[in-house]
Every structure is written in structure tokens, then in C-alpha cells.
Scaffold this active site. Structure first.
Site, PDB file in Angstrom:
ATOM      1  N   LYS A 178       4.944  -8.817   5.532  1.00  0.00           N
ATOM      2  CA  LYS A 178       5.250  -9.272   4.170  1.00  0.00           C
ATOM      3  C   LYS A 178       5.864 -10.671   4.296  1.00  0.00           C
ATOM      4  O   LYS A 178       7.041 -10.894   4.026  1.00  0.00           O
ATOM      5  CB  LYS A 178       6.194  -8.271   3.488  1.00  0.00           C
ATOM      6  CG  LYS A 178       5.857  -8.082   2.021  1.00  0.00           C
ATOM      7  CD  LYS A 178       6.558  -6.884   1.446  1.00  0.00           C
ATOM      8  CE  LYS A 178       6.854  -7.061  -0.028  1.00  0.00           C
ATOM      9  NZ  LYS A 178       5.735  -7.312  -0.894  1.00  0.00           N
TER      10      LYS A 178
HETATM   11  N1  PMP Z   1      -0.202  -5.624  -1.019  1.00  0.00           N
HETATM   12  C1  PMP Z   1       0.599  -6.652  -1.328  1.00  0.00           C
HETATM   13  C2  PMP Z   1       0.081  -8.050  -1.191  1.00  0.00           C
HETATM   14  C3  PMP Z   1       1.905  -6.418  -1.787  1.00  0.00           C
HETATM   15  O1  PMP Z   1       2.700  -7.449  -2.106  1.00  0.00           O
HETATM   16  C4  PMP Z   1       2.348  -5.092  -1.927  1.00  0.00           C
HETATM   17  C5  PMP Z   1       3.738  -4.836  -2.427  1.00  0.00           C
HETATM   18  N2  PMP Z   1       4.656  -4.815  -1.383  1.00  0.00           N
HETATM   19  C6  PMP Z   1       1.479  -4.045  -1.591  1.00  0.00           C
HETATM   20  C7  PMP Z   1       0.209  -4.339  -1.144  1.00  0.00           C
HETATM   21  C8  PMP Z   1       1.910  -2.610  -1.716  1.00  0.00           C
HETATM   22  O2  PMP Z   1       2.884  -2.308  -0.763  1.00  0.00           O
HETATM   23  P1  PMP Z   1       4.038  -1.243  -1.036  1.00  0.00           P
HETATM   24  O3  PMP Z   1       3.379  -0.027  -1.565  1.00  0.00           O
HETATM   25  O4  PMP Z   1       4.631  -1.030   0.307  1.00  0.00           O
HETATM   26  O5  PMP Z   1       4.965  -1.840  -2.009  1.00  0.00           O
END
Ligand code: PMP
Length: 289
Positions: free
Chosen positions: A159
Site C-alpha cells: 500500500k
Molecule cells: N485495492 C486498492 C488499490 C485499495 O486501495 C484497497 C483499499 N485498501 C483495496 C484494494 C482493498 O483492500 P482492503 O480490503 O484491505 O481494504
């Protein structure tokens, strides 16, 4: 509802080991994170005072930081405690937590190995990403011209803030054209995800979701796959070409911010049903609330 700018709010933000006044936590304009993208973050939700999947998010935060060579002086357990304390101090019942790690301002150059590594944690009340009306109706999406890069060209499973540049460009373009969000393909032309969420399709009562090999394998995505397995819904993680969409009856997004959000349409195609999506939304609600 008037949105108070994020730097104008009241409360405390935890930064590098101490709580500071919300409005006073600032970084210098000559900051490595800002100029060179050496920054990673997390998004975590609080439901009824309980932090959902705290350990999983902190573990991903450390994984992302390591990928960007950002080595912290704190342990994962210490950061879990600091996040819990921030939520308590901010008296959050239902809200969002944003931990962020970035390289400091000691050097304005691509190489900055000896610079400070900083961490801050902010938390604020936040009900839902899309309005309740939108969630009921389903969102509209358009396919972006920007594609998710291959894992050889960027740390795609982290991230990292830099990866969000193409997400903002895609979402701005979609919104400018009257859509709610953008669908992003990957470098090969397969369906990847939305700008801040993973995507699922329902075809003839089976679930399909893109193989997460060049984008974030979302924590919510993993929870939804587990729910589907428990409900004995057939689930397929595979490469999905864009023309697959037209054989599907339902589609939805998953993510910490969007939770499970039904999709009404993608480009000119409208989905006809919402049965399995609602079943999964109901189960998800039972888990988080
Ligand atoms: N893809 C992206 C680009 C994101 O920013 C997120 C949000 N964190 C997700 C997928 C989904 O991840 P999560 O379920 O862990 O929030």
C-alpha cells in the site's frame, strides 16, 4: 454536511511516539515522502469501538514499509497498541484509522538511506464511503485508460502512496464523466480492480474475482472469499477479460472503505440482479457489527 478539511480538525494525532494536537502535526515541504513517494499507509475500520482485522492491517503496513526500505523503530505489537490508544483517545465508535509511514526531510535526493523514518496514526468518525442511497442503487463505473503495472515495475502488493497516482487520475476522469468510480485493467489487459477496492462478479450463481498477482489482495477480499466458502458459493480466482462482464448478472466492490458495494453498471453494461451480493453484504455485516 459540511466537510471540515483534514488539517483543520480537532483532537490528537499520534506521531513518532507521542500524541500531538491535530492541527499542529505538520511536515516540511521539502519532504522525501512528498517529493519521491517514499510513503506507505493503511486504512482500517472501527465498528462499534472494535478495530476490524487490526493485526492483519498492521502486518500489511510493515510489509509495505519493508518493501520501500522504510525500517521503523517500533514493533508490530507496539503499533497495534498505539492504534488502539488513538481510537480510544479520539472516542471513535464507528470510524476510520489512517496509519502512515514516510521518509523525513533530511535529504532532498533520490538516495536518502540515512533519513528519519516517521510514523503517524490518525483516526476519525466515518460512516460510509458511498452514500446509503448509492449503496442501495449500486455504483456506476467506467473503464480507465490507466492500467495497473506489473510487479516487476512497482511494489504492486504494497500500500505504497505512489501507486495511488494512477488511481486518483482514473477516479477523477470517471467522476468528470458522471461515473462513481473507475475499473482498472492490468498491464496484460485483464480486469484488475477499482481505484481503491477489489472487484467481484457473479455469473450463474458462481463468484469470480481477478487473481491478485499485480494489485492489493485486499483484506476485505479475503474475508468475502471466506464468507462465500462458508455459504458454499462456488468461488473462482482467475484472469478475467473485459468481455466476461457481459455474461455476469451481478458485480460488487470490496474494501475497507467501500465495505461491500454493489455495482449497477460498467461502461454501457448494466447488471440485472443483486441476490448473492446482498447475501454477502448481510453476512459481512454480521461479522463486523
Ligand atoms: N485495492 C486498492 C488499490 C485499495 O486501495 C484497497 C483499499 N485498501 C483495496 C484494494 C482493498 O483492500 P482492503 O480490503 O484491505 O481494504
Amino acid at each position: 454536511m459540511e466537510l471540515i478539511p483534514f488539517d483543520q480538525r480537532d483532537g490528537s494525532i499520534w506521531i513518532n511516539g507521542h500524541f500531538r494536537d491535530w492541527k499542529e502535526v505538520k511536515i516540511h515541504v521539502l519532504n522525501h515522502g512528498l517529493h519521491y513517494g517514499s510513503c506507505v499507509f493503511e486504512g482500517i475500520r472501527v465498528y462499534n469501538k472494535k478495530i476490524f482485522k487490526l493485526y492483519e492491517h498492521v502486518s500489511r503496513l510493515f510489509y509495505s514499509a519493508k518493501k520501500l526500505d522504510l525500517n521503523l523503530d517500533f514493533s508490530e505489537n507496539q503499533i497495534c497498541d498505539c492504534i488502539s490508544n488513538t481510537v480510544k483517545r479520539q472516542s471513535i465508535n464507528n470510524g476510520y484509522i489512517r496509519p502512515v509511514i514516510w521518509r523525513g526531510s533530511e535529504k532532498m535526493a533520490i538516495s536518502a538511506v540515512d533519513s528519519s523514518i516517521n510514523i503517524a496514526i490518525a483516526a476519525w468518525p466515518w460512516p460510509s464511503y458511498f452514500s446509503p442511497k448509492k449503496i442501495l442503487e449500486g455504483i456506476s463505473m467506467s473503464t480507465s485508460k490507466w492500467r495497473r503495472p506489473p510487479p516487476e515495475c512497482a511494489p504492486t502488493d504494497s500500500k505504497a502512496a505512489g501507486l495511488y497516482m494512477i488511481c486518483s487520475l482514473s477516479k477523477h476522469e470517471a467522476e468528470k464523466n458522471g461515473f462513481d468510480d473507475a475499473l482498472m485493467l492490468d498491464y496484460r489487459g485483464y480486469i484488475a480492480e477499482a481505484t481503491g477496492a477489489n472487484i467481484f462478479f457473479v455469473k450463474d450463481d458462481s463468484l469470480f474475482t481477478p487473481k491478485a498477482d499485480c494489485f492489493l489482495n485486499g483484506i476485505t477480499r479475503q474475508v468475502v472469499i471466506e464468507i462465500a466458502r462458508n455459504l458454499k458459493i462456488n468461488i473462482n480466482e482467475q484472469y478475467i477479460k473485459p468481455d466476461f462482464i457481459e455474461n455476469c448478472q451481478e458485480a460488487f466492490l470490496t474494501g475497507t472503505a467501500v465495505e461491500i458495494t454493489p455495482i449497477k453498471s460498467i461502461d454501457n453494461f448494466s447488471f440485472s440482479k443483486r441476490e448473492i451480493t446482498i447475501k454477502l453484504m448481510d453476512e459481512f455485516k454480521k461479522i463486523v457489527c
